[in-house]
Design an enzyme around this catalytic site. Structure first.
Site, PDB file in Angstrom:
ATOM      1  N   HIS B  68       0.826  -1.204   0.000  1.00  0.00           N
ATOM      2  CA  HIS B  68       0.000   0.000   0.000  1.00  0.00           C
ATOM      3  C   HIS B  68       0.863   1.259   0.000  1.00  0.00           C
ATOM      4  O   HIS B  68       0.584   2.234  -0.699  1.00  0.00           O
ATOM      5  CB  HIS B  68      -0.937  -0.028   1.213  1.00  0.00           C
ATOM      6  CG  HIS B  68      -1.694   1.237   1.414  1.00  0.00           C
ATOM      7  ND1 HIS B  68      -1.371   2.137   2.401  1.00  0.00           N
ATOM      8  CD2 HIS B  68      -2.744   1.764   0.733  1.00  0.00           C
ATOM      9  CE1 HIS B  68      -2.203   3.167   2.324  1.00  0.00           C
ATOM     10  NE2 HIS B  68      -3.041   2.973   1.337  1.00  0.00           N
ATOM     11  N   GLU B  71       2.148   1.811  -3.368  1.00  0.00           N
ATOM     12  CA  GLU B  71       1.084   2.344  -4.226  1.00  0.00           C
ATOM     13  C   GLU B  71       1.044   3.877  -4.109  1.00  0.00           C
ATOM     14  O   GLU B  71       0.921   4.589  -5.105  1.00  0.00           O
ATOM     15  CB  GLU B  71      -0.261   1.720  -3.825  1.00  0.00           C
ATOM     16  CG  GLU B  71      -1.463   2.254  -4.585  1.00  0.00           C
ATOM     17  CD  GLU B  71      -2.612   2.612  -3.666  1.00  0.00           C
ATOM     18  OE1 GLU B  71      -2.933   3.815  -3.569  1.00  0.00           O
ATOM     19  OE2 GLU B  71      -3.186   1.702  -3.017  1.00  0.00           O
TER      20      GLU B  71
END
Lengths: 432, 456
Positions: B68, B71
């Site tokens: 994450h 990302e």
């Protein structure tokens, strides 16, 4: 007359070589219900919305009665109990919903257009609208569920911030209380209150029918008529009163045991017939409305890492809905975040956008314009807005030219007249 | 996964139309990049999604949430397109963009007017190989992710309960970790960690490009070849299996947090379509979830909320498309005067009935009617169609499973539903968390206008 459905199997792909915004057809039933229809024929489905000027702005002192009345549509109707109503929809794969917002309440249905399925779904919808059960057992249950929902809301610093933000902006005006109501008000409701609200507002003259889907105009006409024919004619309620704007700035801090402080700042902003609407909309797009590239996002998140989300928006209602700036940040950064947010706004009002920002925003809005109504459902929501606020039927066709016509000076001028930092209301929740 | 649903009456018509209309075109470049294209000509738009086979279930201890975090960093620029350029260019082209990370995938997407597809692929290809990870940017973005965690989990009693619940239910499966990562792990990421993660997983042969919209498949393939075709294949070392050990006996926990309402979560360890030995079992669990929670007329709402009125809300869910064994979950909020133990009893009673009585034909037909109608409705959204293709491909099932869904659901019988209830929804596989609300004291202080604000 369901020829088109049969053809669907053979004519596999419908190709649009040229694309224009939807053709909206509009008429009125004899009893005064406004109907808006768009024929879309690529999928064998239809989205229907029955919209009434019966949102929480019509609550009077009974905060939450509009929402609770809408929720009661999910119970019994005609000779069917709540289980039977739900199962009638589910047995044909139809999706039913009902709810209320500030300006209006609605019943919505998504159904396949195959005759047998469609007819059963429509019969059920019509019965819910015209012969709702509103029985005591269902009422007491929905009331309990609503009260539990309101209690749950108190766990959320974000929800508490929103409630107090509206209260601060609108005070005793019908926009000043939460749509779901308050525990104190909902606790006092009786079954009769729901019936009274229904009888007053769910009438033909106060109804609008939106149909977007794979039906012919003739079918849409029959459908709209059949859904509303048994409603009493009634009358439209008086317009919601004008809003006295705030005369001075204010800050309200609410202590809450959360790790973040939720910050909302704003004032009554724009309404649906506002001549400044497009200038404010476009300006806000640059200020805080364009996601990852807005000024607020860059100042708050990209440059300083103060928050995950930072945004601003206008909520144009029948009367000026709020202009809202929002973010959430670690408690000890609250003052800094407010300062960044306020300075970004003040700077924008003082200087307006740059030519480069304006050009980029226009390109974003016009280049991606078709994305706004690229599904049946999104299109239905646009048509619902156009119909409810009686915007011109070519609203979507003229949208881009109105945006293109605006200059940096127009935006600066509109913001300077309409968004006064000396009237800014700030609400914070958190910090403990 | 959202439940879709059905229609026996007109089975032949829409089913035929769907079969022909739903064609997916597939191509694999020589470097391993898989491309899936689905034409949908209803609007002159296209959605482009790139899916990487990496997510929180790929992460070792100490760096949970790093997929994450990466990302987020993927928006921080490359040599060719420095910080901010990616988003500026997409915006200037009228596009909408974002990204999302799950347990089993990381995906990036843009939605644009169809003539702007090329720039999306060009930019997406650039950041597949050329992202620049800079310490100062990481430092700021770490704060952003920490704020995100506060917003999503720390200040939400039910989300936090769910996090603790998952951590208890799974012993060694990486599903025990939250997608966003544990706070200490988030605080400790270094540029080197992120660089290693990027090098390990961001490669053409670990990605699937999905495009749905008003596009010509061959043109999309050509564009993909032009922008991604020059990249070398990477050596992708498969993630270790980390198969969850067997559970012997129910696990229960209490989570005490400032909250207003009690809440119960229950989860039975079950296989998914990707892990199950006999495929029908997964589809039977999917239908079973529909029997309990496939709409307002399904059992939990009908019986617990309306009939017995012991819950103000109750739901059930099954993740057909998880990469690893997962939980069949139930959750409910007690009605006033009832408590979580009343709900536990009632929910278990519902499970008991599924094991002992066959579901009625009528109920089964209702679920199937919803699934069939749902297959038509979901075609209203290009984004959703692309999501399905990308997700199935990424978790290790073929995208072809998307098209099989309606038929597989249709084949499920009442006996099969009873069989999976008997096999999997048993006490030894059960996990329970009770949210025990602690008082919230709110105090209010209003300051009236602080006068004399200046423009600077």
């Amino acid at each position: 007359m369901r020829i088109k459905f049969a053809l669907f199997c053979f004519i596999i792909v419908f190709t649009h070589n040229s694309f224009s915004a939807a053709k909206i057809e509009h008429w009125q039933t004899e009893k005064g219900s406004r109907v808006y229809f768009v024929q879309t024929e690529d999928l064998p489905l239809v989205d229907i919305k029955l919209t009434f000027d019966a949102g929480s702005a019509r609550d009077g002192y009974q905060f939450g009665i509009a929402a609770l009345t809408a929720e009661m549509f999910n119970t019994s109707a005609g000779s069917w109990n709540a289980d039977q109503v739900a199962q009638r929809f589910e047995s044909v794969g139809a999706q039913f919903n009902a709810g209320a917002s500030i300006d209006y309440a609605w019943l919505s249905l998504r159904s396949l257009t195959e005759k047998k399925l469609f007819n059963k779904a429509i019969e059920t919808l019509k019965t819910i609208l015209t012969q709702p059960g509103f029985n005591e057992v269902d009422f007491q249950r929905i009331k309990k569920q609503t009260l539990a929902g309101l209690k749950h809301r108190e766990e959320s610093p974000g929800a508490i911030a929103h409630i107090n933000f509206y209260k601060t902006l609108y005070g005793d005006h019908p926009y000043g209380h939460p749509t779901g109501g308050l525990i104190e008000t909902v606790s006092g409701f009786s079954q009769t209150d729901v019936r009274d609200f229904y009888q007053r507002y769910y009438v033909a003259a106060n109804a609008m029918v939106v149909i977007v889907g794979d039906l012919s105009k003739q079918e849409a006409e029959q459908l709209a008529l059949s859904l509303t024919a048994e409603l009493p004619q009634g009358q439209k309620p008086e317009a919601i009163p004008a809003i006295p704007g705030p005369s001075k700035a204010g800050t309200q801090n609410i202590a809450f045991p959360s790790t973040q402080t939720h910050i909302l700042a704003g004032l009554p902003g724009s309404h649906r017939k506002d001549p400044d609407y497009f200038a404010l909309y476009l300006g806000n797009h640059i200020l805080g409305g364009s996601g990852l590239v807005s000024q607020l996002f860059k100042e708050v998140r990209e440059k300083r890492g103060l928050a995950y989300s930072a945004y601003s928006y206008f909520s144009p209602f029948f009367r000026p809905g709020p202009f809202t700036m929002g973010l959430q940040t670690r408690n000890d950064q609250t003052a800094k975040a407010i300062e960044v947010m306020r300075n970004t706004l003040i700077n924008f009002i003082k200087n307006g956008p740059t030519e480069a920002e304006l050009t980029a925003a226009k390109k974003n809005i016009t280049g991606g314009f078709v994305l706004r109504f690229d599904t049946n459902r999104k299109l239905m929501e646009y048509v619902n807005m156009i119909g409810f606020y009686q915007k011109p039927l070519d609203y979507l066709d003229t949208f881009q030219s109105k945006i293109e016509a605006l200059s940096t000076a127009d935006i600066k001028d509109a913001f300077q007249r309409r968004v006064k930092p000396e009237h800014l209301q700030i609400v914070t929740v958190g910090g403990r | 996964m959202k439940f879709r649903d059905i229609l026996i009456l007109c089975l032949c018509l829409p089913a035929l139309a769907i079969a022909d209309n739903n064609k997916v075109h597939e191509k694999i470049l020589s470097n391993g990049l898989k491309i899936l294209v689905k034409e949908d000509r209803r609007s002159p738009v296209a959605v482009s999604q790139i899916w990487y086979k990496v997510g929180s279930s790929y992460e070792p201890g100490g760096v949970t949430g790093i997929s994450h975090m990466l990302e987020h960093m993927m928006f921080k620029g490359t040599e060719a397109y420095p910080q901010g350029e990616f988003s500026r260019i997409i915006a200037e082209n009228g596009g909408r963009e974002n990204a999302f990370t799950g347990r089993d995938y990381t995906a990036y997407f843009q939605t644009v007017e169809k003539s702007r597809l090329e720039i999306c692929l060009k930019l997406e290809a650039d950041r597949m190989r050329n992202i620049k990870l800079v310490p100062e940017e990481l430092k700021k973005e770490l704060q952003v992710v920490t704020e995100e965690r506060r917003m999503r989990t720390e200040d939400k009693p039910r989300a936090k309960t769910r996090e603790h619940f998952q951590a208890m239910a799974f012993s060694n499966s990486p599903y025990k970790n939250p997608v966003i990562g544990w706070p200490a792990d988030i605080a400790g990421y270094t540029v080197a960690d992120l660089e290693a993660w990027y090098q390990r997983w961001y490669a053409p042969n670990n990605a699937t490009l999905v495009v749905v919209g008003d596009v010509e498949p061959t043109e999309v393939f050509n564009l993909a070849e032009r922008y991604f075709g020059g990249f070398e294949k990477s050596d992708i070392v498969d993630v270790k299996p980390q198969t969850e050990i067997e559970q012997f006996g129910a696990r229960k926990m209490t989570v005490k947090l400032p909250a207003k309402l009690p809440y119960i979560m229950m989860g039975y360890k079950v296989p998914t379509l990707n892990t199950v030995e006999q495929e029908w079992e997964a589809y039977a669990l999917e239908v079973l979830a529909g029997i309990l929670d496939g709409g307002n007329g399904a059992r939990l709402t009908s019986r617990l909320v309306r009939g017995q009125q012991i819950a103000v809300s109750a739901g059930a869910g099954y993740s057909l498309y998880s990469r690893l064994d997962d939980l069949f979950s139930l959750a409910a909020t007690p009605a006033p005067g009832k408590n979580v133990f009343d709900l536990e009893y009632a929910l278990k009673n519902e499970i008991y009935q599924l094991k002992n009585e066959l579901v009625s034909d009528q109920e089964l037909q209702r679920i199937k009617a919803q699934v069939l109608a749902g297959a038509v409705y979901e075609r209203d959204s290009n984004f959703y169609q692309a999501m399905q293709l990308g997700m199935l491909e990424t978790i290790g099932l073929s995208w072809r499973k998307v098209a099989e869904y309606v038929e597989k659901i249709n084949q499920i019988t009442a006996q099969q539903i009873r069989a999976v209830a008997r096999q999997y929804l048993i006490e030894d596989r059960l996990n329970i968390a009770y949210l025990d609300p602690q008082a919230i004291e709110e105090t209010q202080s209003t300051q009236a206008a602080a006068g004399g604000r200046h423009a600077h």
